[in-house]
Design an enzyme around this catalytic site. Structure first.
Site, PDB file in Angstrom:
ATOM      1  N   ASP A  75       0.811  -1.218   0.000  1.00 41.50           N
ATOM      2  CA  ASP A  75       0.000   0.000   0.000  1.00 41.50           C
ATOM      3  C   ASP A  75       0.848   1.274   0.000  1.00 41.50           C
ATOM      4  O   ASP A  75       0.634   2.150   0.809  1.00 41.50           O
ATOM      5  CB  ASP A  75      -0.899  -0.063   1.261  1.00 41.50           C
ATOM      6  CG  ASP A  75      -1.859   1.101   1.368  1.00 41.50           C
ATOM      7  OD1 ASP A  75      -2.369   1.544   0.331  1.00 41.50           O
ATOM      8  OD2 ASP A  75      -2.090   1.565   2.506  1.00 41.50           O
ATOM      9  N   GLU A 124       0.905  -1.159  14.130  1.00 42.39           N
ATOM     10  CA  GLU A 124      -0.016  -0.366  13.299  1.00 42.39           C
ATOM     11  C   GLU A 124      -1.400  -0.372  13.923  1.00 42.39           C
ATOM     12  O   GLU A 124      -1.898  -1.415  14.357  1.00 42.39           O
ATOM     13  CB  GLU A 124      -0.134  -0.933  11.875  1.00 42.39           C
ATOM     14  CG  GLU A 124       1.088  -0.724  11.009  1.00 42.39           C
ATOM     15  CD  GLU A 124       0.900  -1.183   9.562  1.00 42.39           C
ATOM     16  OE1 GLU A 124      -0.265  -1.218   9.071  1.00 42.39           O
ATOM     17  OE2 GLU A 124       1.923  -1.511   8.926  1.00 42.39           O
ATOM     18  N   TYR A 182      -6.608  -3.140  12.851  1.00 44.12           N
ATOM     19  CA  TYR A 182      -7.465  -2.064  12.353  1.00 44.12           C
ATOM     20  C   TYR A 182      -8.903  -2.187  12.829  1.00 44.12           C
ATOM     21  O   TYR A 182      -9.828  -1.928  12.077  1.00 44.12           O
ATOM     22  CB  TYR A 182      -7.353  -1.985  10.819  1.00 44.12           C
ATOM     23  CG  TYR A 182      -6.013  -1.383  10.420  1.00 44.12           C
ATOM     24  CD1 TYR A 182      -5.826  -0.010  10.440  1.00 44.12           C
ATOM     25  CD2 TYR A 182      -4.926  -2.203  10.098  1.00 44.12           C
ATOM     26  CE1 TYR A 182      -4.589   0.550  10.128  1.00 44.12           C
ATOM     27  CE2 TYR A 182      -3.691  -1.652   9.775  1.00 44.12           C
ATOM     28  CZ  TYR A 182      -3.531  -0.270   9.794  1.00 44.12           C
ATOM     29  OH  TYR A 182      -2.303   0.288   9.492  1.00 44.12           O
ATOM     30  N   GLU A 186       3.366  -8.096   7.612  1.00 39.62           N
ATOM     31  CA  GLU A 186       2.094  -8.754   7.315  1.00 39.62           C
ATOM     32  C   GLU A 186       2.204  -9.896   6.311  1.00 39.62           C
ATOM     33  O   GLU A 186       1.453  -9.957   5.334  1.00 39.62           O
ATOM     34  CB  GLU A 186       1.067  -7.725   6.843  1.00 39.62           C
ATOM     35  CG  GLU A 186       0.808  -6.663   7.883  1.00 39.62           C
ATOM     36  CD  GLU A 186      -0.416  -5.803   7.584  1.00 39.62           C
ATOM     37  OE1 GLU A 186      -0.882  -5.812   6.432  1.00 39.62           O
ATOM     38  OE2 GLU A 186      -0.909  -5.145   8.517  1.00 39.62           O
TER      39      GLU A 186
HETATM   40  C1  GCB Z   1      -1.434  -2.298   6.713  1.00 41.54           C
HETATM   41  C2  GCB Z   1      -0.115  -2.196   6.043  1.00 41.54           C
HETATM   42  C3  GCB Z   1       0.215  -0.772   5.628  1.00 41.54           C
HETATM   43  C4  GCB Z   1      -1.025  -0.089   5.064  1.00 41.54           C
HETATM   44  C5  GCB Z   1      -2.072  -0.050   6.158  1.00 41.54           C
HETATM   45  C6  GCB Z   1      -3.393   0.588   5.702  1.00 41.54           C
HETATM   46  O1  GCB Z   1      -1.750  -3.230   7.370  1.00 41.54           O
HETATM   47  O2  GCB Z   1       0.922  -2.749   6.785  1.00 41.54           O
HETATM   48  O3  GCB Z   1       1.244  -0.803   4.693  1.00 41.54           O
HETATM   49  O4  GCB Z   1      -0.774   1.178   4.571  1.00 41.54           O
HETATM   50  O5  GCB Z   1      -2.376  -1.348   6.579  1.00 41.54           O
HETATM   51  O6  GCB Z   1      -3.553   1.782   5.862  1.00 41.54           O
HETATM   52  O7  GCB Z   1      -4.227  -0.131   5.171  1.00 41.54           O
END
Ligand code: GCB
Length: 594
Positions: free
Chosen positions: A163, A506, A470, A415
């Protein structure tokens, strides 16, 4: 691998500036031997910079394949008799380099340096032409992996499994530098602390004619504190001043080679921070004191210059981290410029250092980035060749960064697929390799959402649990009450399953600056602040959670797509470093005194 430095016996000449540049849209340059003459037609391009955004055309921005760089440089007359080295701090993702008509070197991997002894190819006093073909292509066998696909429109498209925008080119300095013909080829230090006594174990690797080694350790004021002879040994520092988070105290170790009779042959100096790192149960100890990571996953990313290193932005980012009370960051998702680690050493900022192995996960690639469905590990996809490239990436990362006190943890991948026997077979040898290369630092990998302790098959191979989660965004979107329960349940499960420290590498929410809401919904500044506060409430309930790295420090460029509006907006700062509401909220958590 040692950075070029100026010493009594060494000189260096950066070749930054405007180079000549040509796209090779049809991939003819290698066959037509473009390095043999001045590039034409060609445009001027800044080095360092990603090539993608400096011009104003789609052909350059979306180019897939080879691009050519060329410059000329005069070898200083005074370099007669010296060993002359040409070094690229990085070329993303692979390159072949020529000096005039002779091939000097080639390299794969976009974020680590490579160099060649070009003494026999150059003449002191004379000018040389340096040509480099740089490819931005990612395949199943590169780190990171990717796939080039044909499009109906006729131009190939680079399919990414990650990403962030595939910025490419010469992102870092290109150097000419000298060493004597007998020289310090490598230097490794490992430091220890015992009460008020510090130790520095050193190893000097020599090349060229036999010479005696002396090492001298000086404090920050230049006073000698220890000295030893021999290619390896131990130095002791009484009343040591340790390197610690927030206080980047550095000694300087100089390795000297002397010929019989005592004449100085070569000298190389290295900043040394004396500190220890260790995992003890669920604690992460720096200098035997529990450390709690407060900070971010970042990117090397900026308007116009893309992924090029920039001192102004680096100093500014560190100032913003200090303003917030951050004490650490992760080099997501690749090794950053060495200048950044040098600066972190000096600032006392702790670094989690990551390889470029992002995207080894078909589930994510197909779901989030629109790739064709595929099996992650197979003969036709991620296979032994990829694993070999991954091994090289680990080796080059550790070879480059092993002496930085700021680096306390290696992340082997971001990941990856981590729930199948194939994943274990792929990663187990890589963990063995990393531990052999550096027995002194813990290792980890950033674990993807859904790879819960009951499904994950990798965590026992690592020292720390690094979680990218997330809740409240991709899972239970706009529902922080459910997200909080889910997050808490998952942390409890990790605590139950492993006696290891947990760092959240994250968590975050895309946020459009300027969108405000009384009842916070996704994309508003208030929602981001509330989501982060929710995560923090949960972290504070568990002793085993020893770190919080928000995704992301700043907004950054990605491939345009249905998931992203003008890039990833999970920054606590905008791309031009203006704070969102979350930045002020974070500052209240991380610097309650301010
Ligand atoms: C993740 C990735 C990261 C992305 C992020 C997102 O899990 O490690 O590279 O930018 O999520 O914002 O979706």
């Amino acid at each position: 691998m040692l950075r070029p430095r100026e010493t009594e016996t060494r000189e260096r000449k950066p070749l930054d500036g405007l180079w000549r540049f040509a796209l090779d849209a049809d991939g003819r340059g290698r066959e037509e031997e473009w390095w043999k003459q001045p590039l034409a037609p060609a445009r001027d391009i800044p080095v360092p910079a990603s090539f993608n955004d400096v011009f104003a055309d789609r052909a350059t921005r979306d180019h897939v394949g080879d691009v050519w760089y060329q410059t000329s440089a005069r070898i200083p007359k005074g370099w007669q008799g010296e060993r002359i080295v040409l070094r690229f701090d990085s070329a993303t993702h692979s390159a072949v380099v020529w000096v005039d008509e002779a091939q000097a070197m080639e390299h794969e991997g976009g974020y680590t340096p490579f160099e060649a002894d070009v003494t026999d190819l150059v003449e002191p006093g004379a000018e040389i032409r340096i040509s480099a073909v740089v490819s931005n292509v990612l395949s199943w066998h590169t780190i990171p992996p990717g796939l080039v696909v044909d499009t109906a429109g006729g131009r190939p498209r680079q399919q990414l499994f990650h990403d962030f925008f595939n910025y490419a080119g010469l992102h870092r300095t290109v150097w000419l530098y000298t060493t004597p013909t007998a020289y310090v080829a490598d230097l490794t230090v490992v430091t220890g602390l015992d009460g008020s006594t510090g130790t520095v174990h050193y190893e000097v690797e020599r090349a060229g004619d036999e010479a005696d080694v002396t090492v001298v350790l000086r404090d920050a004021e230049g006073g000698e504190v220890a000295r030893a002879t021999g290619a390896s040994g131990d130095l002791t520092i009484d009343d040591v001043r340790p390197w610690r988070p927030g206080e980047g105290y550095l000694y300087e170790l100089t390795a000297e080679l002397r010929a019989a009779g005592g004449t100085l042959v070569d000298a190389y100096s290295l900043p040394v921070g004396v500190r220890t790192v260790r995992v003890d149960g669920a604690r992460f100890l720096i200098n035997e004191e529990p450390f709690y990571f407060r900070g971010f996953g970042k990117h090397e990313d900026a308007a116009v210059r893309g992924k090029a290193h920039d001192n102004a932005l680096m100093v500014h980012d560190f100032a913003l981290m200090e303003w917030l009370g951050a004490n650490s960051f992760r080099t997501s998702h690749y090794p950053y410029a060495e200048e950044v680690l040098d600066y972190a050493d000096r600032q006392g900022i702790v670094v989690i250092d990551e390889t470029p192995a992002v995207g080894i996960n078909s589930g994510l690639a197909a779901g989030a980035f629109g790739a064709e469905p595929h099996t992650t590990f197979s003969l036709d996809t991620i296979n032994e060749l990829t694993q070999e490239a991954h091994r090289r990436a680990i080796r080059e990362l550790i070879a480059r960064d092993k002496n930085h006190p700021c680096v306390v943890l290696w992340t082997i991948a971001n990941e990856p697929e981590s729930v199948t026997p194939e994943a274990r077979a792929y990663f187990e040898p890589l963990t063995v390799e990393a531990r052999e290369l550096d027995p002194t630092r813990p290792i980890g990998f950033a674990n993807v959402m859904g790879s819960t302790p009951d499904r994950d098959v990798l965590t026992d191979l690592f020292d720390v649990v690094l979680l990218n989660r997330y809740f409240g965004w991709y899972a239970s979107p706009n529902d922080l009450a459910s997200a909080e329960m889910e997050l808490e349940a998952e942390v409890a499960a990790w605590v139950e399953a492993y006696d290891k420290p947990i760092v959240f590498t994250e968590y975050g929410a895309d946020t459009m600056p300027g969108v405000h809401e009384v009842v916070p919904n996704m994309w508003s500044e208030e929602y981001q602040a509330e989501l982060l506060a929710m995560f923090h409430r949960v972290f504070d309930r568990f002793d085993a959670v020893v770190g919080e790295h928000i995704w992301n420090f700043a907004d950054f460029a990605t491939v345009p797509g249905v998931m992203r509006v003008d890039g990833n907006k999970k920054g606590v700062f905008t791309r031009d470093r203006r704070p969102k509401a979350a930045a002020h909220a974070l500052r209240r958590r991380w610097r309650p005194d301010s």
